[in-house]
Write a protein that holds these residues in place. Structure first.
Motif, short mmCIF file in Angstrom:
data_model
loop_
_atom_site.label_atom_id
_atom_site.label_comp_id
_atom_site.label_asym_id
_atom_site.label_seq_id
_atom_site.Cartn_x
_atom_site.Cartn_y
_atom_site.Cartn_z
N LEU A 1 0.83 -1.19 0.00
CA LEU A 1 0.00 0.00 0.00
C LEU A 1 0.87 1.25 0.00
N GLY A 2 0.54 2.20 -0.88
CA GLY A 2 1.32 3.42 -0.99
C GLY A 2 1.18 4.30 0.24
N PRO A 3 2.24 4.52 1.01
CA PRO A 3 2.12 5.27 2.27
C PRO A 3 1.79 6.75 2.08
N ASN A 4 2.31 7.39 1.04
CA ASN A 4 2.06 8.82 0.86
C ASN A 4 0.58 9.12 0.67
N GLY A 5 -0.07 8.32 -0.17
CA GLY A 5 -1.49 8.54 -0.42
C GLY A 5 -2.33 8.33 0.82
N VAL A 6 -2.00 7.30 1.60
CA VAL A 6 -2.75 7.02 2.83
C VAL A 6 -2.57 8.16 3.84
N ARG A 7 -1.35 8.63 4.01
CA ARG A 7 -1.11 9.72 4.97
C ARG A 7 -1.85 10.99 4.56
N THR A 8 -1.82 11.29 3.27
CA THR A 8 -2.52 12.48 2.79
C THR A 8 -4.02 12.36 3.01
N PHE A 9 -4.58 11.19 2.69
CA PHE A 9 -6.01 10.98 2.85
C PHE A 9 -6.43 11.05 4.31
N ALA A 10 -5.60 10.51 5.21
CA ALA A 10 -5.96 10.42 6.63
C ALA A 10 -5.80 11.74 7.37
N ARG A 11 -5.14 12.71 6.75
CA ARG A 11 -4.87 13.98 7.44
C ARG A 11 -6.19 14.68 7.79
N GLY A 12 -6.38 14.97 9.06
CA GLY A 12 -7.58 15.68 9.51
C GLY A 12 -8.76 14.79 9.85
N LEU A 13 -8.67 13.49 9.56
CA LEU A 13 -9.77 12.58 9.86
C LEU A 13 -9.84 12.27 11.36
N LYS A 14 -11.06 12.09 11.84
CA LYS A 14 -11.27 11.61 13.20
C LYS A 14 -11.44 10.09 13.21
N GLN A 15 -12.01 9.57 12.11
CA GLN A 15 -12.32 8.15 12.04
C GLN A 15 -12.06 7.64 10.62
N LEU A 16 -11.44 6.48 10.52
CA LEU A 16 -11.13 5.88 9.22
C LEU A 16 -11.71 4.46 9.21
N ILE A 17 -12.59 4.20 8.24
CA ILE A 17 -13.25 2.90 8.13
C ILE A 17 -12.66 2.14 6.95
N VAL A 18 -12.17 0.93 7.19
CA VAL A 18 -11.59 0.11 6.13
C VAL A 18 -12.58 -0.99 5.76
N VAL A 19 -13.00 -1.01 4.50
CA VAL A 19 -13.96 -2.01 4.03
C VAL A 19 -13.27 -2.88 2.98
N GLU A 20 -13.09 -4.16 3.30
CA GLU A 20 -12.45 -5.08 2.36
C GLU A 20 -12.92 -6.50 2.62
N GLU A 21 -12.89 -7.31 1.57
CA GLU A 21 -13.30 -8.71 1.67
C GLU A 21 -12.27 -9.51 2.46
N LYS A 22 -12.78 -10.54 3.16
CA LYS A 22 -11.92 -11.49 3.87
C LYS A 22 -11.06 -10.80 4.92
N ARG A 23 -9.81 -11.26 5.10
CA ARG A 23 -8.96 -10.70 6.15
C ARG A 23 -8.51 -9.29 5.81
N GLY A 24 -8.04 -8.58 6.85
CA GLY A 24 -7.73 -7.16 6.68
C GLY A 24 -6.34 -6.88 6.16
N LEU A 25 -6.10 -7.14 4.90
CA LEU A 25 -4.78 -6.88 4.30
C LEU A 25 -4.48 -5.39 4.27
N ILE A 26 -5.43 -4.59 3.82
CA ILE A 26 -5.22 -3.14 3.76
C ILE A 26 -5.21 -2.54 5.16
N GLU A 27 -6.12 -3.01 5.99
CA GLU A 27 -6.22 -2.46 7.35
C GLU A 27 -4.90 -2.59 8.10
#
Length: 260
Positions: A166-192
């Motif tokens: 997973l690209g760290p730069n994009g995740v950090r930019t997206f998460a900036r300012g968030l209070k809550q982050l919900i990860v929705v993915e099939e099966k086990r939490g690879l992205i989470e």
């Protein structure tokens, strides 16, 4: 058996592209060829039943996918590709020291991940990939949330194309300012798992929920398949709790009645 193939690819250090539909299969295929040629890595394309056993109108324009060579990666002497003779320990060192670094550089330059809903002022974010992305969009329809309403509710959505690494730069930019982050993915939490590692130690990082809630309760199961209605209810209830929006609260109650 019911299983999840991504972890086998991760064990072999194979980058994983996760298409959400027919158009993505074509686009990510081109992206994958280019990534493989640049980094010297095998690249996997996840082909689930819901995405492969489908038909769609697609764009096949020759200039739809244009990739660029990164300027911030310096290849080792001799390059990143296999050669003869090539011992397995030398291959392992090249993979860990250079090839995966080349993958990250390529992903930074040619971003396959994108924010597709909301804006930078959002307080709640959703990260999803592949089939689950389509389920989340369906959930948004059930909640009557389009881009404008998402902005008003403080909600934004991030679509992941390469689920590992997973690209760290994009995740950090997206998460900036968030209070809550919900990860929705099939099966086990690879992205989470990767998001937790990327955001670990960052001040004011959002609360991350996915397979479990912040209290350790089950949220999105790792078995079976996720349904858009269940996703809609989970997201809707959390939005109502954080915003107090009465219209959304009424819609959530209506969805509960439909489900029963």
């Amino acid at each position: 058996t019911a299983h999840q193939s991504e972890y086998s690819l991760v064990n072999a250090m194979v980058p994983v592209l996760n298409p959400a539909g027919v158009q993505d299969i074509l686009d990510y295929g081109l992206y994958g060829w280019s990534l493989s040629r640049y980094s010297g890595c095998w690249v996997g394309l996840k082909c689930g039943h819901d995405t492969v056993e489908a038909s769609a109108s697609v764009s096949i324009s020759v200039d739809r996918i244009q990739t660029m060579v990164p300027e911030d990666f310096v290849a080792p002497s001799g390059g990143v590709h296999i050669r003869w003779p090539d011992g397995f320990l030398e291959q392992e060192e090249r993979l860990h020291r250079y090839k995966l670094e080349a993958v990250e550089a390529f992903a930074r330059t040619n971003s396959i991940d994108s924010e597709v809903m909301g804006d930078s002022d959002g307080h709640m974010g959703i990260v999803t990939t592949g089939k689950s992305y389509l389920d989340v969009r369906r959930a948004m329809l059930e909640l009557d949330i389009d881009d404008n309403r998402a902005k008003g509710l403080g909600l934004k959505l991030y679509k992941v194309g390469m689920s590992w690494p997973l690209g760290p730069n994009g995740v950090r930019t997206f998460a900036r300012g968030l209070k809550q982050l919900i990860v929705v993915e099939e099966k086990r939490g690879l992205i989470e798992q990767q998001i937790r590692e990327i955001l670990y130690g960052i001040s004011n990082a959002p609360t991350i929920v996915g397979k479990r809630t912040e209290n350790g309760e089950n949220l999105f199961p790792a078995h079976g398949r996720l349904e858009a209605m269940d996703i809609a209810l989970s997201i809707g209830e959390r939005l109502v709790s954080s915003t107090g929006n009465e219209d959304l609260s009424t819609q959530v109650e209506m969805l509960k009645k439909r489900q029963t």
